[in-house]
Write a protein that holds these residues in place. Structure first.
Motif, PDB file in Angstrom:
ATOM      1  N   ILE A   1       0.836  -1.211   0.000  1.00 14.18           N
ATOM      2  CA  ILE A   1       0.000   0.000   0.000  1.00 14.18           C
ATOM      3  C   ILE A   1       0.867   1.255   0.000  1.00 14.18           C
ATOM      4  CG2 ILE A   1      -1.700   1.316   1.345  1.00 14.18           C
ATOM      5  CD1 ILE A   1      -2.878  -1.351   2.246  1.00 14.18           C
ATOM      6  N   VAL A   2       2.005   1.199   0.686  1.00 14.66           N
ATOM      7  CA  VAL A   2       2.903   2.355   0.739  1.00 14.66           C
ATOM      8  C   VAL A   2       3.339   2.774  -0.666  1.00 14.66           C
ATOM      9  CG1 VAL A   2       5.235   3.077   1.430  1.00 14.66           C
ATOM     10  CG2 VAL A   2       3.717   2.004   3.094  1.00 14.66           C
ATOM     11  N   LYS A   3       3.465   1.801  -1.580  1.00 13.90           N
ATOM     12  CA  LYS A   3       3.853   2.113  -2.961  1.00 13.90           C
ATOM     13  C   LYS A   3       2.759   2.895  -3.696  1.00 13.90           C
ATOM     14  CE  LYS A   3       6.452  -2.231  -3.436  1.00 13.90           C
ATOM     15  NZ  LYS A   3       6.512  -3.523  -4.190  1.00 13.90           N
ATOM     16  N   LEU A   4       1.514   2.762  -3.235  1.00 17.45           N
ATOM     17  CA  LEU A   4       0.377   3.363  -3.942  1.00 17.45           C
ATOM     18  C   LEU A   4      -0.056   4.705  -3.363  1.00 17.45           C
ATOM     19  CD1 LEU A   4      -1.856   0.161  -4.257  1.00 17.45           C
ATOM     20  CD2 LEU A   4      -0.219   1.022  -5.917  1.00 17.45           C
TER      21      LEU A   4
ATOM     22  N   GLU B   1     -10.694   3.145  -5.981  1.00 15.25           N
ATOM     23  CA  GLU B   1     -10.921   2.180  -7.050  1.00 15.25           C
ATOM     24  C   GLU B   1      -9.606   1.561  -7.512  1.00 15.25           C
ATOM     25  OE1 GLU B   1     -12.979   4.523  -9.903  1.00 15.25           O
ATOM     26  OE2 GLU B   1     -14.951   4.248  -8.982  1.00 15.25           O
ATOM     27  N   ARG B   2      -8.580   2.407  -7.643  1.00 16.65           N
ATOM     28  CA  ARG B   2      -7.267   1.895  -8.035  1.00 16.65           C
ATOM     29  C   ARG B   2      -6.703   0.977  -6.957  1.00 16.65           C
ATOM     30  NH1 ARG B   2      -3.794   6.924  -8.658  1.00 16.65           N
ATOM     31  NH2 ARG B   2      -2.153   5.400  -9.030  1.00 16.65           N
ATOM     32  N   LEU B   3      -6.860   1.383  -5.704  1.00 18.07           N
ATOM     33  CA  LEU B   3      -6.360   0.589  -4.584  1.00 18.07           C
ATOM     34  C   LEU B   3      -7.042  -0.770  -4.535  1.00 18.07           C
ATOM     35  CD1 LEU B   3      -4.684   0.427  -1.943  1.00 18.07           C
ATOM     36  CD2 LEU B   3      -6.648   1.435  -0.768  1.00 18.07           C
ATOM     37  N   SER B   4      -8.364  -0.786  -4.719  1.00 22.26           N
ATOM     38  CA  SER B   4      -9.118  -2.040  -4.685  1.00 22.26           C
ATOM     39  C   SER B   4      -8.644  -2.989  -5.778  1.00 22.26           C
ATOM     40  CB  SER B   4     -10.613  -1.742  -4.852  1.00 22.26           C
ATOM     41  OG  SER B   4     -11.353  -2.932  -4.926  1.00 22.26           O
ATOM     42  N   SER B   5      -8.500  -2.467  -6.983  1.00 19.75           N
ATOM     43  CA  SER B   5      -8.064  -3.300  -8.094  1.00 19.75           C
ATOM     44  C   SER B   5      -6.650  -3.820  -7.863  1.00 19.75           C
ATOM     45  CB  SER B   5      -8.124  -2.487  -9.391  1.00 19.75           C
ATOM     46  OG  SER B   5      -7.817  -3.295 -10.496  1.00 19.75           O
ATOM     47  N   ALA B   6      -5.761  -2.959  -7.351  1.00 19.33           N
ATOM     48  CA  ALA B   6      -4.368  -3.365  -7.123  1.00 19.33           C
ATOM     49  C   ALA B   6      -4.265  -4.423  -6.035  1.00 19.33           C
ATOM     50  CB  ALA B   6      -3.527  -2.145  -6.750  1.00 19.33           C
ATOM     51  N   LEU B   7      -5.009  -4.260  -4.942  1.00 18.42           N
ATOM     52  CA  LEU B   7      -4.948  -5.219  -3.839  1.00 18.42           C
ATOM     53  C   LEU B   7      -5.461  -6.593  -4.266  1.00 18.42           C
ATOM     54  CD1 LEU B   7      -6.128  -3.035  -0.825  1.00 18.42           C
ATOM     55  CD2 LEU B   7      -3.878  -4.082  -1.106  1.00 18.42           C
ATOM     56  N   ASN B   8      -6.561  -6.608  -5.003  1.00 18.33           N
ATOM     57  CA  ASN B   8      -7.126  -7.889  -5.425  1.00 18.33           C
ATOM     58  C   ASN B   8      -6.323  -8.526  -6.551  1.00 18.33           C
ATOM     59  OD1 ASN B   8      -9.637  -8.344  -3.801  1.00 18.33           O
ATOM     60  ND2 ASN B   8     -10.075  -6.293  -4.542  1.00 18.33           N
ATOM     61  N   PHE B   9      -5.418  -7.762  -7.156  1.00 17.51           N
ATOM     62  CA  PHE B   9      -4.526  -8.278  -8.197  1.00 17.51           C
ATOM     63  C   PHE B   9      -3.290  -8.934  -7.586  1.00 17.51           C
ATOM     64  CE2 PHE B   9      -0.648  -6.882 -10.562  1.00 17.51           C
ATOM     65  CZ  PHE B   9      -0.694  -7.836 -11.555  1.00 17.51           C
TER      66      PHE B   9
ATOM     67  N   ILE C   1       2.545  -2.947 -11.287  1.00 15.00           N
ATOM     68  CA  ILE C   1       2.141  -1.992 -10.249  1.00 15.00           C
ATOM     69  C   ILE C   1       2.910  -0.685 -10.398  1.00 15.00           C
ATOM     70  CG2 ILE C   1       2.165  -1.532  -7.775  1.00 15.00           C
ATOM     71  CD1 ILE C   1      -0.019  -3.444  -8.582  1.00 15.00           C
ATOM     72  N   ILE C   2       4.229  -0.778 -10.592  1.00 14.58           N
ATOM     73  CA  ILE C   2       5.051   0.431 -10.735  1.00 14.58           C
ATOM     74  C   ILE C   2       4.598   1.229 -11.957  1.00 14.58           C
ATOM     75  CG2 ILE C   2       7.389   1.270 -11.211  1.00 14.58           C
ATOM     76  CD1 ILE C   2       8.403  -1.190  -9.616  1.00 14.58           C
ATOM     77  N   ALA C   3       4.396   0.526 -13.075  1.00 20.00           N
ATOM     78  CA  ALA C   3       3.992   1.209 -14.314  1.00 20.00           C
ATOM     79  C   ALA C   3       2.642   1.892 -14.152  1.00 20.00           C
ATOM     80  CB  ALA C   3       3.938   0.206 -15.462  1.00 20.00           C
ATOM     81  N   SER C   4       1.746   1.283 -13.402  1.00 16.24           N
ATOM     82  CA  SER C   4       0.398   1.847 -13.266  1.00 16.24           C
ATOM     83  C   SER C   4       0.365   3.127 -12.444  1.00 16.24           C
ATOM     84  CB  SER C   4      -0.537   0.810 -12.631  1.00 16.24           C
ATOM     85  OG  SER C   4      -0.187   0.586 -11.273  1.00 16.24           O
ATOM     86  N   GLN C   5       1.397   3.354 -11.641  1.00 16.81           N
ATOM     87  CA  GLN C   5       1.419   4.536 -10.790  1.00 16.81           C
ATOM     88  C   GLN C   5       2.004   5.765 -11.477  1.00 16.81           C
ATOM     89  OE1 GLN C   5      -0.264   4.051  -7.898  1.00 16.81           O
ATOM     90  NE2 GLN C   5      -0.472   2.040  -8.851  1.00 16.81           N
ATOM     91  N   THR C   6       2.463   5.588 -12.726  1.00 24.68           N
ATOM     92  CA  THR C   6       3.045   6.710 -13.468  1.00 24.68           C
ATOM     93  C   THR C   6       2.312   6.846 -14.799  1.00 24.68           C
ATOM     94  OG1 THR C   6       4.679   5.474 -14.763  1.00 24.68           O
ATOM     95  CG2 THR C   6       5.268   6.029 -12.499  1.00 24.68           C
TER      96      THR C   6
END
Length: 606
Positions: free
Chosen positions: A194-197, A229-237, A310-315
């Motif tokens: 979560i810290v990454k997001l 919404e982004r957090l939910s998708s990332a966590l369940n991924f 995950i990294i790519a999605s944050q930029t």
């Protein structure tokens, strides 16, 4: 004095008062004729108690201001004073200041150093009220304190803020299968993710045994919803780990924003968030399409790919996905889009190899009426129609040098010009490209523009071929069984070990796509309620011969698989299985002992 306070029953104010009293007693005994003082704060930096000797109010305020501007976690000197910070896990709880004079520093250290261990013990008691011991995260009491501060800022300065609560829905199931205290390790892994997001200003806390919370200052409701919404998708991924074992968690997420509720107490604010956790969590789960964008596999190579996604999605940087045909390049591009801030905007796929060169420019950039024969009206191109979203350029290596130049200009200048038009049209799209060839080699050969390569490869993700991650085959097979058995309206109980052995022996030149079609084919040939057995495999896989086993080993392996197939098809009824095999039940049991075949709780074999 320390005996007056107990962690379990003390309040924050009690411990703070005790610390203040104790520290002041120390320095008043040591420095009877020297200027000194104690300033205690919350970890947020807000002063709570201040007492001094020998300074008037103006001098004290000026000194405190200078100390705060020169804040350090180690002792330091300023304007004739020695400053001793009182450090806790989440920051400073204040400081002691002592005026320097002849021998003052050595006197202080000599007479008071033995008391610092006791001060540290009191600081630990303060930490208890702010730090969760299991995860090292700020705890619930710290969260409540910060919510109170945000409520005051809302009242005074109209600053909105949000609270997000994250609940692990399958907490009980996970806890049953983990060793004691391992759940804290899992929560730490989730927290690191979560810290990454989150933003740096957001505060991540442990709220409860199965819940984390994020306090988001300076945030409106719309921004919070987008992040959630982004957090939910990332966590369940993501798959999380405890002692190298992958754990799949199911999450519900709820939030509340100060725009939406008018509360003056932290308890009311939290209750609203918990209520939203229930309603929004159910809504999210009911709307989720499990088979929409799933990246399957927990091998080390796929774990690296998932981290890169995950990294790519944050930029918003360009991404180049490289991999053989069938490795899932489009799937990865979709997942990056789904996890990104552009997730609610279009995801447009452009297959550069399938569109004729003469039409590609018109497809990408659009055309004006009369631009060429047949252009009877204006057409909006795919770059324009994807505004705010993501453009996926698949097989970009197939573009001509002329088209590459036009793509480069569009990416660099963020504008396009329709075919037959003169107007420059601004575009707002994120570019993700893919290729099944080594583009660096193509650059060296002169087949691909170097400047375009550097523009599209802000981040490069290499997808491994299936032959390099065969340990993922069982998980992939089970995933495709779930998918296609639903489509076929069948119940498939599982796959025999002989099938897995053969699937792992094959090299899969078509990669995951080829495996998917093989599973789909096997399900079509398997009866409802049955197991997928070797005879359902296609001939290209069963034709594989192994020369690494002796004849006896091959015979034993074959016999073991025949026994397992029979037992599975008879639901582990030994009498029926023996009859099917044409042997006695006693012989069957003897062979099961020989090959160590045992039924497990889930109906599979050992």
């Amino acid at each position: 004095m320390l005996e007056k306070v107990r962690v379990e029953e003390s309040t924050y104010s009690q411990v703070l008062s005790e610390l203040f009293e104790f520290v002041f007693q120390i320095i008043s005994e040591v420095f009877q004729d020297i200027k000194y003082g104690v300033v205690l704060t919350k970890p947020t930096g807000k002063p709570l108690q201040i007492i001094s000797k020998g300074l008037n109010e103006a001098e004290l305020n000026a000194l405190i201001q200078q100390i705060e501007l020169s804040a350090s976690s180690n002792p330091f000197k300023i304007n004739g004073y020695k400053i001793y910070p009182l450090k806790g896990k989440l920051g400073s709880y204040g400081y002691i200041f002592v005026a320097e004079s002849d021998g003052s520093e050595s006197t202080f250290l000599e007479k008071a150093s033995e008391t610092f261990s006791k001060i540290t013990e009191l600081l630990t008691l303060l930490d208890y009220h702010f730090v969760d011991p299991g995860t090292g995260l700020p705890g619930k009491k710290y969260l409540l304190d910060r919510i109170d501060e945000q409520i005051q800022r809302k009242i005074r300065y109209k600053e909105d803020f949000s609270l997000i609560i994250i609940k692990i829905d399958n907490f009980e199931e996970i806890s049953r299968n983990l060793p004691e205290d391992s759940f804290d390790i899992l929560l730490r892994d989730i927290a690191r993710f979560i810290v990454k997001l989150k933003r740096k200003s957001d505060i991540l806390c442990r709220f409860d045994v199965d819940k984390l919370a994020i306090l988001m200052p300076h945030t409106n409701a719309e921004g919070t919803k987008t992040f959630m919404e982004r957090l939910s998708s990332a966590l369940n991924f993501e798959s999380f780990h405890v002692n190298h074992a992958a754990i799949k968690c199911k999450f519900s997420i709820g939030y509340v924003n100060s725009e939406e509720v008018n509360v003056l107490e932290h308890d009311e604010f939290i209750i609203n968030a918990l209520l939203q956790l229930t309603t929004r969590g159910k809504k999210t789960q009911s709307q989720e399409n499990f088979f929409s964008i799933e990246i399957v596999g927990n091998s080390s190579k796929m774990a690296k790919v998932k981290e890169e996604i995950i990294i790519a999605s944050q930029t918003d940087m360009t991404v180049l996905i490289l991999g053989e045909t069938g490795t899932g390049k489009e799937l990865v591009a979709r997942k990056i889009h789904e996890l990104s801030a552009r997730r609610n905007k279009p995801f447009v796929i452009i297959d550069c190899a399938s569109i004729p060169e003469t039409l590609l420019e018109s497809e990408l950039f659009g055309h004006e009426k009369g631009a060429f024969t047949g252009a009877t009206s204006r057409k909006i191109g795919l770059f324009e129609s994807a505004s705010g979203g993501t453009v996926f350029l698949d097989e970009i290596e197939a573009t001509s040098p002329g088209m590459q130049a036009k793509l480069l200009r569009a990416i660099e200048e963020k504008t396009i010009r329709r075919v037959g038009g003169t107007e420059l049209i601004p575009i707002d799209v994120r570019i993700i490209s893919a290729s099944n060839v080594d583009l660096e080699e193509e650059v060296k050969k002169g087949n691909f523009r170097k400047d375009l390569y550097y523009r599209i490869s802000g981040m490069v993700i290499n997808l491994p071929p299936l032959r390099e991650r065969k340990e993922d085959i069982p998980e992939l097979v089970n995933y495709f069984i779930k998918k296609y058995s639903i489509e076929e309206g069948k119940i498939i109980k599982g796959v025999t070990p002989a099938v897995y052995d053969l699937l792992k022996s094959y090299d899969w030149p078509g990669n995951v796509r080829e495996l998917e079609k093989e599973v789909e084919r096997m399900i079509a040939f398997t009866e409802d309620g049955g197991y997928i057995t070797v005879d359902k495999l296609s001939s290209k896989i069963t034709a594989i011969e192994s020369h690494t086993f002796s004849l006896d080993e091959l015979v034993e392996n074959y016999e073991k698989n025949i026994l397992i197939d029979a037992l599975l098809n008879c639901d582990w009824n030994e009498t029926k299985a023996a009859k099917m095999l044409g042997i006695s039940r006693t012989s069957l049991i003897a062979k099961m002992k020989k090959y160590n075949i045992k039924k497990q709780k889930n109906g599979s074999w050992n």
